[in-house]
Scaffold this motif. Structure first.
Motif, mmCIF file in Angstrom:
data_model
loop_
_atom_site.group_PDB
_atom_site.id
_atom_site.type_symbol
_atom_site.label_atom_id
_atom_site.label_comp_id
_atom_site.label_asym_id
_atom_site.label_seq_id
_atom_site.Cartn_x
_atom_site.Cartn_y
_atom_site.Cartn_z
ATOM 1 N N VAL A 25 -24.837 -37.008 -6.110
ATOM 2 C CA VAL A 25 -24.892 -35.700 -5.472
ATOM 3 C C VAL A 25 -26.181 -35.663 -4.656
ATOM 4 C CG1 VAL A 25 -24.920 -33.195 -5.794
ATOM 5 C CG2 VAL A 25 -23.668 -34.643 -7.420
ATOM 6 N N ASN A 26 -26.074 -35.830 -3.354
ATOM 7 C CA ASN A 26 -27.255 -35.836 -2.491
ATOM 8 C C ASN A 26 -27.739 -34.413 -2.258
ATOM 9 O OD1 ASN A 26 -27.748 -38.628 -1.835
ATOM 10 N ND2 ASN A 26 -25.795 -38.604 -0.741
ATOM 11 N N VAL A 27 -29.053 -34.203 -2.437
ATOM 12 C CA VAL A 27 -29.639 -32.866 -2.319
ATOM 13 C C VAL A 27 -30.764 -32.895 -1.280
ATOM 14 C CG1 VAL A 27 -30.828 -30.987 -3.518
ATOM 15 C CG2 VAL A 27 -29.138 -32.380 -4.750
ATOM 16 N N ASN A 28 -30.740 -31.947 -0.387
ATOM 17 C CA ASN A 28 -31.814 -31.784 0.580
ATOM 18 C C ASN A 28 -33.096 -31.388 -0.170
ATOM 19 O OD1 ASN A 28 -33.611 -30.796 2.541
ATOM 20 N ND2 ASN A 28 -31.997 -29.857 3.764
ATOM 21 N N PRO A 29 -34.169 -32.199 -0.086
ATOM 22 C CA PRO A 29 -35.372 -31.875 -0.853
ATOM 23 C C PRO A 29 -36.089 -30.613 -0.386
ATOM 24 C CG PRO A 29 -35.753 -33.774 0.565
ATOM 25 C CD PRO A 29 -34.296 -33.478 0.632
ATOM 26 N N LEU A 30 -35.723 -30.097 0.786
ATOM 27 C CA LEU A 30 -36.363 -28.883 1.278
ATOM 28 C C LEU A 30 -35.584 -27.617 0.895
ATOM 29 C CD1 LEU A 30 -37.608 -29.991 4.807
ATOM 30 C CD2 LEU A 30 -38.792 -30.045 2.612
ATOM 31 N N TYR A 31 -34.575 -27.783 0.063
ATOM 32 C CA TYR A 31 -33.811 -26.616 -0.400
ATOM 33 C C TYR A 31 -34.725 -25.600 -1.095
ATOM 34 C CZ TYR A 31 -28.853 -27.836 0.269
ATOM 35 O OH TYR A 31 -27.619 -28.088 0.781
ATOM 36 N N THR A 32 -34.332 -24.351 -0.966
ATOM 37 C CA THR A 32 -34.957 -23.286 -1.741
ATOM 38 C C THR A 32 -34.383 -23.338 -3.159
ATOM 39 O OG1 THR A 32 -33.217 -21.708 -1.197
ATOM 40 C CG2 THR A 32 -35.115 -21.833 0.316
ATOM 41 N N PRO A 33 -35.042 -22.674 -4.120
ATOM 42 C CA PRO A 33 -34.472 -22.630 -5.476
ATOM 43 C C PRO A 33 -33.030 -22.122 -5.495
ATOM 44 C CG PRO A 33 -36.734 -21.881 -5.543
ATOM 45 C CD PRO A 33 -36.393 -22.061 -4.087
ATOM 46 N N ARG A 34 -32.736 -21.111 -4.695
ATOM 47 C CA ARG A 34 -31.373 -20.570 -4.669
ATOM 48 C C ARG A 34 -30.360 -21.622 -4.241
ATOM 49 N NH1 ARG A 34 -27.958 -19.161 -0.989
ATOM 50 N NH2 ARG A 34 -29.477 -19.501 0.671
ATOM 51 N N GLU A 35 -30.689 -22.365 -3.186
ATOM 52 C CA GLU A 35 -29.769 -23.383 -2.680
ATOM 53 C C GLU A 35 -29.609 -24.527 -3.680
ATOM 54 O OE1 GLU A 35 -30.610 -23.003 2.121
ATOM 55 O OE2 GLU A 35 -32.136 -23.882 0.824
ATOM 56 N N LEU A 36 -30.720 -24.922 -4.306
ATOM 57 C CA LEU A 36 -30.655 -26.003 -5.295
ATOM 58 C C LEU A 36 -29.828 -25.590 -6.506
ATOM 59 C CD1 LEU A 36 -31.517 -28.735 -6.435
ATOM 60 C CD2 LEU A 36 -33.616 -27.655 -7.266
ATOM 61 N N GLU A 37 -30.048 -24.375 -6.967
ATOM 62 C CA GLU A 37 -29.295 -23.894 -8.132
ATOM 63 C C GLU A 37 -27.801 -23.901 -7.840
ATOM 64 O OE1 GLU A 37 -28.890 -19.932 -11.015
ATOM 65 O OE2 GLU A 37 -30.605 -20.128 -9.652
ATOM 66 N N HIS A 38 -27.421 -23.442 -6.658
ATOM 67 C CA HIS A 38 -25.999 -23.436 -6.301
ATOM 68 C C HIS A 38 -25.427 -24.842 -6.360
ATOM 69 C CE1 HIS A 38 -22.244 -22.984 -4.113
ATOM 70 N NE2 HIS A 38 -22.667 -23.917 -3.269
ATOM 71 N N GLN A 39 -26.134 -25.808 -5.790
ATOM 72 C CA GLN A 39 -25.578 -27.153 -5.710
ATOM 73 C C GLN A 39 -25.521 -27.832 -7.083
ATOM 74 O OE1 GLN A 39 -26.591 -29.223 -2.179
ATOM 75 N NE2 GLN A 39 -26.277 -31.243 -3.051
ATOM 76 N N LEU A 80 -38.294 -36.534 -6.382
ATOM 77 C CA LEU A 80 -39.684 -36.815 -6.048
ATOM 78 C C LEU A 80 -40.536 -35.634 -6.510
ATOM 79 C CD1 LEU A 80 -41.245 -39.112 -4.493
ATOM 80 C CD2 LEU A 80 -41.301 -37.541 -2.551
ATOM 81 N N GLU A 81 -41.674 -35.939 -7.143
ATOM 82 C CA GLU A 81 -42.491 -34.882 -7.754
ATOM 83 C C GLU A 81 -42.927 -33.801 -6.766
ATOM 84 O OE1 GLU A 81 -46.060 -36.571 -9.365
ATOM 85 O OE2 GLU A 81 -46.765 -37.340 -7.435
ATOM 86 N N ASN A 82 -42.981 -34.129 -5.491
ATOM 87 C CA ASN A 82 -43.353 -33.145 -4.461
ATOM 88 C C ASN A 82 -42.455 -31.919 -4.493
ATOM 89 O OD1 ASN A 82 -44.089 -35.894 -3.810
ATOM 90 N ND2 ASN A 82 -44.887 -35.134 -1.870
ATOM 91 N N PHE A 83 -41.222 -32.074 -5.008
ATOM 92 C CA PHE A 83 -40.230 -30.986 -4.967
ATOM 93 C C PHE A 83 -39.869 -30.477 -6.363
ATOM 94 C CE2 PHE A 83 -39.680 -34.118 -1.588
ATOM 95 C CZ PHE A 83 -40.041 -33.348 -0.495
ATOM 96 N N ALA A 84 -40.639 -30.931 -7.375
ATOM 97 C CA ALA A 84 -40.314 -30.559 -8.753
ATOM 98 C C ALA A 84 -40.486 -29.071 -9.009
ATOM 99 C CB ALA A 84 -41.169 -31.359 -9.723
ATOM 100 N N VAL A 85 -41.372 -28.420 -8.233
ATOM 101 C CA VAL A 85 -41.579 -26.983 -8.444
ATOM 102 C C VAL A 85 -40.303 -26.200 -8.137
ATOM 103 C CG1 VAL A 85 -42.455 -26.532 -6.092
ATOM 104 C CG2 VAL A 85 -43.172 -25.067 -8.000
ATOM 105 N N THR A 86 -39.503 -26.695 -7.223
ATOM 106 C CA THR A 86 -38.226 -26.030 -6.919
ATOM 107 C C THR A 86 -37.278 -26.165 -8.099
ATOM 108 O OG1 THR A 86 -38.541 -26.687 -4.613
ATOM 109 C CG2 THR A 86 -36.384 -25.820 -5.211
ATOM 110 N N LEU A 87 -37.223 -27.369 -8.679
ATOM 111 C CA LEU A 87 -36.361 -27.601 -9.838
ATOM 112 C C LEU A 87 -36.818 -26.772 -11.029
ATOM 113 C CD1 LEU A 87 -34.065 -29.234 -11.165
ATOM 114 C CD2 LEU A 87 -35.767 -31.001 -11.708
#
Length: 564
Positions: free
Chosen positions: A101-115, A127-134
């Motif tokens: 499941v490929n995820v755009n690392p620049l997604y907002t929390p809302r977009e990531l949660e949906h996917q 990548l740890e740079n985007f862990a705050v979104t997760l």
């Protein structure tokens, strides 16, 4: 149906490919790792990795994933820019028998949660740079296993720790985060997963062509983001179709290892198929570009390589071609510049060819078609504004709203049938039925015309069409004209409400020449466009809203309340 396009194929391109050559992408990757073991598969920060090294690391990561107890077909999300860990992770997930499941690392929390929720992903490599979104959403998803990668993980010696220090503490590119670790959710590092997997047991999965390989989510620019269900057979077919199309031109370079620019993110289907998988099949090396918006960085990186292939979108071609330092590079090895994702504009194509000596060949496809469906001949040197001919084993039909085939020259919806067409939208049979005809054609939502030779031109997307006093105006046509003005860097045309005409054309422009005026643009359009197509409103901007792959978001401009 008749296939007039076959007579237009370049010598050496077959009418059909054999999608049954491989049972799965794992078979294709295993062969690539074996046959090209000593070749380089990827380059990043002036470090190279061989096929043999990625073979070993991806097998270890696959073994680690299997040891977590995930069932065959489990979904594993990948959330990274173009870093070497991505190259390893794609192969690992597939080799473990799971679904990427490929995820755009620049997604907002809302977009990531949906996917994550929609896909039912049970694991994520991020990548740890985007862990705050997760961090913000993981508790509301099915994710139980997190593999945390750092930018320098795969770099040798002291270079890895040094890069990590700079990224974290100097450039401050890793926002503080706190992921739950314990109970149902387990977090491990990428390096630790590789280490544990290397001493673990790997079991090669039994896969069939009908097993799911990817859930490739559409960008969401046309509504709720949906996962295109791509089977192993879909992606295998498109790899072989692209290879058949590319081979006559690339063969002119001999059997040397080819170098491709991987500036489009690997989570984007165009890059995934053309750069990653076709590259693996052909033994090519991908130069990984993690941030294509950093033009000086891109140009500096490209200066280290003799590039042969350059897939990109119009905005990147345009930005590079207009950068003075880009013209100083060596383009003697550049054989294929392939444009996709959005319409290539004439001004961009002409500038690119002037600077590099290599014409941009425009292709067309969608996430739902794995992605490439049509392309211009690779020996074509003149801009023609078309998306070319259907690839081998692909049929394109122009249909009306009732599914009737239209005559050559009549505008209608571009519809595609072939082995690369998705199985449907993930868990959305209601949405799938809307886009598939009874006889297996996928309705693209794009309006086009086909000529008697089978060459197709896009007129525009249905919903982007502007209705001015009952006349259809297609934004692409307006943009093509405006972009030819020497003072225009890039532009976008949309429809805005108009009391008299219902809608009027508004064009947003980023200037190349800071002295450019509305009057100058209006006069230029007066010479090029009939009355109802001319922009009624012209607005200058410093930049235009774009997706992370550089596609201009007309919707955002259209939704703005302010008209002038």
């Amino acid at each position: 149906m008749s296939k007039p396009w076959l007579a237009q194929y370049e010598a050496g391109v077959p009418a059909e490919i054999n999608p049954g050559e491989y049972n799965s992408l794992v078979d294709l990757l295993d062969q690539a790792f074996r046959e090209h073991a000593r070749r380089d598969i990827a380059a990043f920060m002036e470090v190279r990795w061989t096929f043999a090294q990625v073979d070993e690391m991806s097998r270890a990561l696959a073994a680690w994933l299997q040891a977590q107890g995930l069932s065959k077909g489990a979904r594993v999300a990948l959330m990274m820019p173009n870093v070497p860990q991505y190259v390893v992770a794609i192969a690992a997930v597939l080799r473990a028998g799971y679904v990427v499941v490929n995820v755009n690392p620049l997604y907002t929390p809302r977009e990531l949660e949906h996917q994550l929720k929609d896909s039912g992903a049970e694991a994520i490599i991020i990548l740890e740079n985007f862990a705050v979104t997760l961090q913000d959403v993981i508790a509301r998803t099915s994710v139980k296993h997190v593999v945390l990668a750092s930018m320098g993980d795969m770099l040798p010696g002291l270079k890895g720790p040094l890069v990590n220090f700079v990224v974290r503490h100097v450039k401050k590119m890793v926002p503080a985060f706190s992921l739950p670790n314990g109970g149902p959710i387990k977090v491990t590092t990428f390096k630790k997963a590789l280490s544990q997997g290397a001493s673990g047991k790997y079991t090669r999965p039994t896969l069939t062509p009908n097993d799911v390989a990817f859930l490739q989510y559409t960008g969401g620019t046309t509504g709720v983001s949906k996962g295109a269900t791509l089977l192993h057979s879909n992606v295998v077919a498109n790899i072989l179709q692209n290879e058949a199309w590319f081979k006559p031109e690339l063969a002119k370079l001999g059997n040397q290892p080819l170098v491709a620019v991987c500036a489009l993110p690997l989570y984007h289907i165009f890059s995934l198929t053309v750069c990653y998988f076709m590259g693996a099949r052909m033994g090519s090396m991908n130069v990984l570009i993690p941030n294509p918006r950093d033009l000086p960085g891109v140009i500096k990186t490209l200066g280290n390589y003799r590039v042969n292939q350059f897939p990109a979108v119009n905005t990147l071609f345009n930005a590079l071609a207009n950068h003075p330092d880009f013209a100083k590079l060596d383009f003697s090895g550049l054989k294929v510049s392939m444009g996709g994702g959005m319409a290539v504009q004439q001004a961009t194509a002409e500038k690119w060819r002037k600077v590099t000596g290599c014409a941009i060949v425009e292709g067309y496809g969608l996430s739902e078609t794995s992605p490439v469906a049509t392309a211009n001949r690779l020996d074509n040197t003149d801009f023609n504004g078309s998306i070319g001919y259907p690839l081998p084993s692909t049929e394109v039909a122009i249909l009306d709203d009732d599914g009737k085939h239209l005559a050559f020259g009549e505008p209608g919806e571009i519809c595609i049938r072939g082995p690369q067409v998705m199985a449907g939208y993930w868990q959305r049979p209601d949405e799938t039925v809307k886009v598939m005809t009874a006889d297996g054609f996928f309705r693209t939502g794009d309006i086009g015309v086909m000529d008697a030779n089978g060459q197709t031109k896009i007129v525009d997307r249905k919903k982007d069409m502007i209705l001015v006093s009952g006349f259809n105006v297609y934004p692409t046509e307006v943009e093509q004209v405006v972009s030819l003005h020497p003072g225009v860097l890039e532009c976008a045309a949309v429809g805005v409400p108009d009391e008299k005409a219902g809608e009027a054309v508004k064009v947003f422009i980023v200037r190349k020449d800071p002295t450019l005026t509305e009057a100058s643009v209006a006069e230029f359009c007066k010479e090029q466009l009939t009355g109802y197509k001319r922009p009624k409103y012209i607005e200058f901007r410093n930049d235009l809203p774009k997706t992370n792959v550089g596609k201009i978001l007309r919707r955002e401009l259209r939704d703005e309340k302010k008209v002038s």
